[in-house]
Design a protein around this motif. Structure first.
Motif, mmCIF file in Angstrom:
data_model
loop_
_atom_site.group_PDB
_atom_site.id
_atom_site.type_symbol
_atom_site.label_atom_id
_atom_site.label_comp_id
_atom_site.label_asym_id
_atom_site.label_seq_id
_atom_site.Cartn_x
_atom_site.Cartn_y
_atom_site.Cartn_z
ATOM 1 N N HIS A 95 0.821 -1.215 0.000
ATOM 2 C CA HIS A 95 0.000 0.000 0.000
ATOM 3 C C HIS A 95 0.854 1.264 0.000
ATOM 4 C CE1 HIS A 95 -3.344 -2.645 1.347
ATOM 5 N NE2 HIS A 95 -4.132 -1.708 0.858
ATOM 6 N N ARG A 96 2.099 1.160 0.462
ATOM 7 C CA ARG A 96 2.938 2.358 0.554
ATOM 8 C C ARG A 96 3.194 2.905 -0.847
ATOM 9 N NH1 ARG A 96 6.603 -0.445 4.746
ATOM 10 N NH2 ARG A 96 7.945 -0.787 2.953
ATOM 11 N N PRO A 97 3.129 4.224 -1.008
ATOM 12 C CA PRO A 97 3.203 4.810 -2.355
ATOM 13 C C PRO A 97 4.453 4.435 -3.126
ATOM 14 C CG PRO A 97 3.358 6.501 -0.627
ATOM 15 C CD PRO A 97 2.920 5.255 0.029
ATOM 16 N N GLU A 145 -6.085 7.867 1.583
ATOM 17 C CA GLU A 145 -6.196 8.863 0.526
ATOM 18 C C GLU A 145 -4.955 8.871 -0.361
ATOM 19 O OE1 GLU A 145 -7.151 12.566 2.359
ATOM 20 O OE2 GLU A 145 -9.168 11.921 2.970
ATOM 21 N N THR A 146 -3.793 8.656 0.235
ATOM 22 C CA THR A 146 -2.571 8.586 -0.561
ATOM 23 C C THR A 146 -2.610 7.402 -1.513
ATOM 24 O OG1 THR A 146 -1.264 9.646 1.173
ATOM 25 C CG2 THR A 146 -0.058 8.368 -0.463
ATOM 26 N N ALA A 147 -3.040 6.247 -1.004
ATOM 27 C CA ALA A 147 -3.139 5.046 -1.845
ATOM 28 C C ALA A 147 -4.135 5.254 -2.977
ATOM 29 C CB ALA A 147 -3.536 3.846 -0.997
ATOM 30 N N ARG A 149 -17.107 5.628 2.094
ATOM 31 C CA ARG A 149 -17.512 7.034 2.100
ATOM 32 C C ARG A 149 -16.313 7.953 1.869
ATOM 33 N NH1 ARG A 149 -19.984 6.896 6.512
ATOM 34 N NH2 ARG A 149 -22.098 6.731 5.676
ATOM 35 N N ARG A 150 -15.190 7.629 2.487
ATOM 36 C CA ARG A 150 -14.006 8.480 2.332
ATOM 37 C C ARG A 150 -13.466 8.424 0.904
ATOM 38 N NH1 ARG A 150 -10.652 11.469 5.359
ATOM 39 N NH2 ARG A 150 -11.983 11.066 7.153
ATOM 40 N N ILE A 151 -13.452 7.244 0.305
ATOM 41 C CA ILE A 151 -12.989 7.136 -1.084
ATOM 42 C C ILE A 151 -13.922 7.911 -2.008
ATOM 43 C CG2 ILE A 151 -12.600 5.568 -3.024
ATOM 44 C CD1 ILE A 151 -11.770 3.429 -1.021
ATOM 45 N N PHE A 152 -15.226 7.762 -1.795
ATOM 46 C CA PHE A 152 -16.204 8.446 -2.644
ATOM 47 C C PHE A 152 -16.032 9.961 -2.542
ATOM 48 C CE2 PHE A 152 -20.301 10.221 -3.796
ATOM 49 C CZ PHE A 152 -20.670 9.469 -4.903
ATOM 50 N N ARG A 153 -15.897 10.455 -1.314
ATOM 51 C CA ARG A 153 -15.711 11.900 -1.124
ATOM 52 C C ARG A 153 -14.406 12.372 -1.748
ATOM 53 N NH1 ARG A 153 -17.176 12.580 5.310
ATOM 54 N NH2 ARG A 153 -19.443 12.647 5.135
ATOM 55 N N HIS A 154 -13.341 11.600 -1.503
ATOM 56 C CA HIS A 154 -12.016 12.013 -1.960
ATOM 57 C C HIS A 154 -11.930 12.058 -3.481
ATOM 58 C CE1 HIS A 154 -7.768 12.790 -1.414
ATOM 59 N NE2 HIS A 154 -7.463 11.800 -2.238
#
Length: 360
Positions: free
Chosen positions: A190-192, A233-235, A284-289
């Motif tokens: 998962h790390r960028p 959010e970074t991922a 929800r966070r992915i959708f918003r982001h």
């Protein structure tokens, strides 16, 4: 009816019960007439539930998550139980036995499972042979792919590319699984600095396969529920920059919050009811982001139509069940779809897509 079967099955080791279920489904596939009757009984056909994504048509939003049909042997039978899609796997390039048994545990009070299976499967070549031999259902089939446990993370891209190439003609969409907690070090992807080159390599292979076959298959990333909001959010940003087509939220969790069973000390990923809240938060966070620009498949703790609807209103275009089917039985998709129709009518929606992200 299923409650009686469950009472009997729950007397036995969970993995053995699962093996019996798979054998039963393999036998069912020998009787096309029975499959046809099952489809008629379990199907909920309504245009309000039909979903179109990535150029694919889903008859309803309720799918079966990866983990049940690990080797692509019973997806034709599973397709007769009213699901809108079936996801097989996780499949690795080479066969592997997985972790030492026992590795699957029921927590009935919490309606949960803990597993540390470790991607036990017969490998991509065997799966390819099954796809070639078995009949193709009239619904999308996803293929969840992972790396072999002995493959270093620095070389993980080779495993994902290998499975993608071997199975490309057989899957309608593919899921890159970097979020299982049961393969040591896998979640480090998962790390960028690891995720970016990994996805670029896999998507590059997809482009080569597109040119060879003339067909493009959507690639989705399965997300861990245990990421911090910032890491999540970074991922997501890294994945979208690489060109990913969607997300599955979420895999199992290492959290044991709210678990009172003595089995809470068992190592492995927790699924079922206790995961529901966190998986919905991640959706929800992915959708918003992303401002709803990328499709999300929601999974984690779905047992009822209300559970599925909550994830859809949080931003999921499709949902998947697994643990819910273990506890509620093979009619779970039918029940959820019927309840979804009632919920859409209650809220004044004429189609399921109108509810996506309404609470985000």
């Amino acid at each position: 009816m299923y409650s009686l079967w469950r009472r009997l099955l729950f007397r036995y080791d969970p993995e053995r019960a699962h093996e019996w279920a798979v054998r039963g489904l393999e036998s069912l596939q020998s009787f096309p007439a029975l499959l046809s009757l099952s489809r008629k009984f379990y199907a909920v056909e309504n245009p309000a539930l039909e979903v179109s994504l990535w150029g694919l048509s889903f008859p309803n939003p309720v799918g079966l998550a990866a983990g049940f049909d690990k080797n692509a042997t019973v997806y034709p039978a599973l397709s007769a139980f009213g699901f809108g899609h079936i996801e097989v796997g996780t499949i690795t390039p080479l066969p592997q036995p997985g972790n030492r048994k026992p590795r699957l545990f029921r927590l009935p009070r919490e309606e949960a499972l803990i597993n540390r299976m470790g991607f036990n499967n017969r490998g991509a070549r065997q799966a390819m042979e099954h796809f070639t031999r078995l009949p193709r259902p009239r619904l999308p089939i996803g293929i969840n792919i992972g790396k072999n446990r002995n493959t270093p993370n620095e070389q993980a891209f080779q495993d994902y590319r290998c499975s993608l190439r071997a199975l490309y003609r057989h899957g309608d969409y593919f899921v890159i699984n970097i979020s299982s907690p049961n393969t040591e070090g896998l979640r480090d992807l998962h790390r960028p600095e690891a995720l970016k080159p990994l996805l670029e390599d896999i998507l590059g292979e997809r482009e080569v396969l597109r040119e060879e076959t003339g067909e493009i298959r959507p690639l989705l990333l399965k997300i861990s529920p245990d990421l911090t909001d910032e890491a999540l959010e970074t991922a997501v940003d890294v994945s979208l920059e690489a060109g990913i087509d969607g997300f599955i939220a979420t895999n199992t969790t290492l959290s044991r919050e709210g678990i009172s069973s003595p089995l809470r000390e068992e190592a492995g990923g927790l699924s079922g009811r206790p995961l529901a809240k966190r998986s919905t938060e991640v959706i929800r966070r992915i959708f918003r982001h992303t401002d709803g620009r990328v499709p999300i498949i929601g999974t984690g703790g779905i047992f009822t139509g209300e559970d599925a609807y909550e994830k859809i209103r949080a931003g999921a275009s499709l949902v998947q069940v697994y643990t819910g089917m273990i506890y509620r039985g093979p009619s779970i998709a039918r029940k959820i779809n019927r309840e979804l129709l009632q919920l859409l009518k209650r809220d004044g929606f004429s189609h399921i897509r109108q509810a996506v992200g309404k609470d985000a």
